[in-house]
Write an enzyme that holds these catalytic residues in place. Structure first.
Site, mmCIF file in Angstrom:
data_model
loop_
_atom_site.group_PDB
_atom_site.id
_atom_site.type_symbol
_atom_site.label_atom_id
_atom_site.label_comp_id
_atom_site.label_asym_id
_atom_site.label_seq_id
_atom_site.Cartn_x
_atom_site.Cartn_y
_atom_site.Cartn_z
ATOM 1 N N LYS A 19 -7.892 2.635 0.001
ATOM 2 C CA LYS A 19 -8.284 1.678 -1.036
ATOM 3 C C LYS A 19 -9.615 2.050 -1.671
ATOM 4 O O LYS A 19 -9.805 1.844 -2.870
ATOM 5 C CB LYS A 19 -8.336 0.250 -0.477
ATOM 6 C CG LYS A 19 -6.949 -0.307 -0.221
ATOM 7 C CD LYS A 19 -6.932 -1.810 -0.147
ATOM 8 C CE LYS A 19 -5.496 -2.319 -0.060
ATOM 9 N NZ LYS A 19 -5.379 -3.743 0.120
ATOM 10 N N LYS B 177 5.296 2.687 0.556
ATOM 11 C CA LYS B 177 5.606 1.271 0.802
ATOM 12 C C LYS B 177 5.779 0.472 -0.492
ATOM 13 O O LYS B 177 5.036 0.683 -1.443
ATOM 14 C CB LYS B 177 4.429 0.694 1.601
ATOM 15 C CG LYS B 177 4.674 -0.659 2.197
ATOM 16 C CD LYS B 177 3.430 -1.156 2.920
ATOM 17 C CE LYS B 177 2.435 -1.773 1.960
ATOM 18 N NZ LYS B 177 1.621 -2.846 2.529
ATOM 19 N N LYS C 295 2.623 -4.961 -3.549
ATOM 20 C CA LYS C 295 2.358 -5.815 -4.708
ATOM 21 C C LYS C 295 1.251 -5.252 -5.567
ATOM 22 O O LYS C 295 1.104 -5.647 -6.712
ATOM 23 C CB LYS C 295 2.068 -7.240 -4.256
ATOM 24 C CG LYS C 295 0.894 -7.413 -3.332
ATOM 25 C CD LYS C 295 0.607 -8.889 -3.183
ATOM 26 C CE LYS C 295 0.909 -9.432 -1.810
ATOM 27 N NZ LYS C 295 -0.146 -9.116 -0.819
HETATM 28 P P1 ATP Z 1 -1.115 -4.594 -0.808
HETATM 29 O O1 ATP Z 1 -0.073 -3.588 -1.139
HETATM 30 O O2 ATP Z 1 -1.750 -5.217 -1.998
HETATM 31 O O3 ATP Z 1 -2.060 -4.107 0.229
HETATM 32 P P2 ATP Z 1 1.023 -5.800 0.559
HETATM 33 O O4 ATP Z 1 2.090 -5.764 -0.480
HETATM 34 O O5 ATP Z 1 1.046 -4.791 1.650
HETATM 35 O O6 ATP Z 1 -0.384 -5.806 -0.143
HETATM 36 P P3 ATP Z 1 0.184 -7.947 2.272
HETATM 37 O O7 ATP Z 1 -0.107 -9.313 1.843
HETATM 38 O O8 ATP Z 1 -0.970 -7.074 2.602
HETATM 39 O O9 ATP Z 1 1.094 -7.237 1.189
HETATM 40 O O10 ATP Z 1 1.170 -7.974 3.505
HETATM 41 C C1 ATP Z 1 1.687 -9.118 4.145
HETATM 42 C C2 ATP Z 1 2.532 -8.718 5.324
HETATM 43 O O11 ATP Z 1 3.748 -8.143 4.869
HETATM 44 C C3 ATP Z 1 1.897 -7.686 6.226
HETATM 45 O O12 ATP Z 1 2.201 -7.968 7.564
HETATM 46 C C4 ATP Z 1 2.527 -6.399 5.790
HETATM 47 O O13 ATP Z 1 2.552 -5.447 6.804
HETATM 48 C C5 ATP Z 1 3.919 -6.849 5.390
HETATM 49 N N1 ATP Z 1 4.436 -6.006 4.315
HETATM 50 C C6 ATP Z 1 3.906 -5.833 3.097
HETATM 51 N N2 ATP Z 1 4.642 -4.979 2.348
HETATM 52 C C7 ATP Z 1 5.672 -4.605 3.142
HETATM 53 C C8 ATP Z 1 6.778 -3.727 2.977
HETATM 54 N N3 ATP Z 1 6.978 -3.047 1.857
HETATM 55 N N4 ATP Z 1 7.651 -3.600 3.974
HETATM 56 C C9 ATP Z 1 7.472 -4.276 5.123
HETATM 57 N N5 ATP Z 1 6.459 -5.112 5.358
HETATM 58 C C10 ATP Z 1 5.553 -5.280 4.393
#
Ligand code: ATP
Ligand code: LTN
Length: 334
Positions: free
Chosen positions: A114, A196, A199
């Site tokens: 990041k 991954k 968002k």
């Molecule tokens: P960012 O990409 O902005 O860091 P994020 O999309 O990973 O955010 P978070 O709010 O950080 O979303 O994650 C919430 C939860 O969902 C965490 O436990 C994370 O590991 C899980 N998670 C997020 N994206 C995924 C994904 N693509 N597949 C599985 N689990 C996910």
């Protein structure tokens, strides 16, 4: 009563990756583990480690809370609350920063990623983020913390910090264990299936959000990257695109990979993608309907008030206890 805790950042709309990897798992757990008290919170303090517009943040916090409930979180079983409404989280972060080392925070891969992507200055908050997260957890003494694979390193750090503070201040914290869902633990991007689904990805085509309308859901699946082989086969190593789509299919329907393969034998990606688009739409439709009822309701505010009050009760006690053990302030009269 033993506890389970997890948090989620209000940094954007929830996509099906977060839903399948985290929220859905949580809904399952609340029913499977009735002996545990559940805490789940919206990590708004985490969201401001990178600048956010005020209106955007406010909207996303509320949206996320409504979505959680719409996805099936039962407020009777789960304390749902907003992190910043429980001041002990910020206090605990500071106390843990005084028990963490710059070197160990520098090793966090999420920080490295990041901070590299950051165009303007990198905030101290982004750097100390894992200590805030450790505080979120250790305040409540949970036995388990359900997270996606990407949060494993942060959880290991929380365990290290807990052990260190326990040695110094006489076993004050439960050392938490991660609970990582086996399949569906990682849903990848629809436009780059080796990374991954996130968002914060600039490319909107990379994901499906829970509030996306039917036509967008189906369009995104149709345009998802696969390969030129054209047969539906699960091989995540060599064929990440189709395997990622099959994972989504499998996690929603519970149909084993082999059965999905035989169902589409002799058919191309077109049929598979059409079905998958419909499966996702059918999964999201009831969530969207419930969300519409909740978003501006008193019901939602009542749920968040109740969650906040219970969280404050537990967290305040812990902060006071740690202050005492450290030797801060005046000795408390018991
Ligand atoms: P960012 O990409 O902005 O860091 P994020 O999309 O990973 O955010 P978070 O709010 O950080 O979303 O994650 C919430 C939860 O969902 C965490 O436990 C994370 O590991 C899980 N998670 C997020 N994206 C995924 C994904 N693509 N597949 C599985 N689990 C996910
Ligand atoms: N850092 C996590 C969100 C999060 C969290 C937590 C998860 C903040 N505090 C405590 C579990 C426990 C993320 O980005 N997914």
């Amino acid at each position: 009563m033993k506890r389970i805790l997890s948090g989620i950042q209000p940094t954007g709309s929830i996509n099906i990756g977060t839903y399948l990897g985290s929220v859905k798992n949580f809904v399952k757990l609340q029913d499977q583990m009735p002996d545990y008290e559940f805490f789940i919170f919206i990590a708004d303090l985490h969201a401001i480690t990178v600048h956010k517009d005020k209106q955007f943040l406010r909207t996303k916090i509320k949206e996320l809370a409504a979505l959680y409930v719409a996805c099936g979180l039962d407020p009777e079983k789960v304390n749902l609350f907003i992190q910043s409404e429980v001041p002990a989280h910020s206090q605990m972060a500071y106390l843990l920063q005084c028990n963490s080392y710059i070197g160990e925070l520098e090793r966090m891969t999420q920080y490295k990623d990041k901070s590299r992507k950051q165009e303007t200055g990198v905030t101290v908050g982004l750097f100390t983020y894992p200590t805030l997260m450790a505080g979120d957890i250790l305040l409540y003494d949970p036995e388990y913390v359900p997270v996606g694979k990407d949060q494993k390193q942060h959880l290991e750090l929380a365990r290290d910090i807990a052990t260190r503070v326990n040695n110094k201040y006489n076993d004050i914290f439960t050392v938490p264990k991660p609970l990582i869902a086996e399949v569906g633990a990682k849903i990848n991007s629809l436009s780059d299936p080796t990374s991954k689904m996130s968002k914060s990805d600039d490319n909107e085509k990379s994901r499906i959000n829970l509030l996306d309308p039917e036509n967008i859901i189906k369009k995104r699946i149709k345009s998802a990257i696969t390969d030129s082989l054209g047969n539906v086969k699960y091989d995540p190593e060599n064929r990440p695109g189709i395997s990622n789509l099959m994972t989504i299919y499998h996690v929603i329907t519970n149909i084993p990979f082999e059965s999905i393969e035989s169902k589409y034998e002799g058919l191309g990606y077109k049929e598979f993608k059409e079905d998958l688009g419909e499966i996702i739409y059918q999964e999201l439709k009831p969530i969207q309907e419930r969300y519409a009822e909740l978003i501006n309701s008193k019901e939602l505010d009542d749920i968040l008030d109740k969650g906040r009050d219970r969280a404050n009760q537990v967290a305040y006690k812990k902060i006071m206890k740690l202050n005492d053990r450290i030797g801060l302030g005046r000795k408390r009269r018991k």
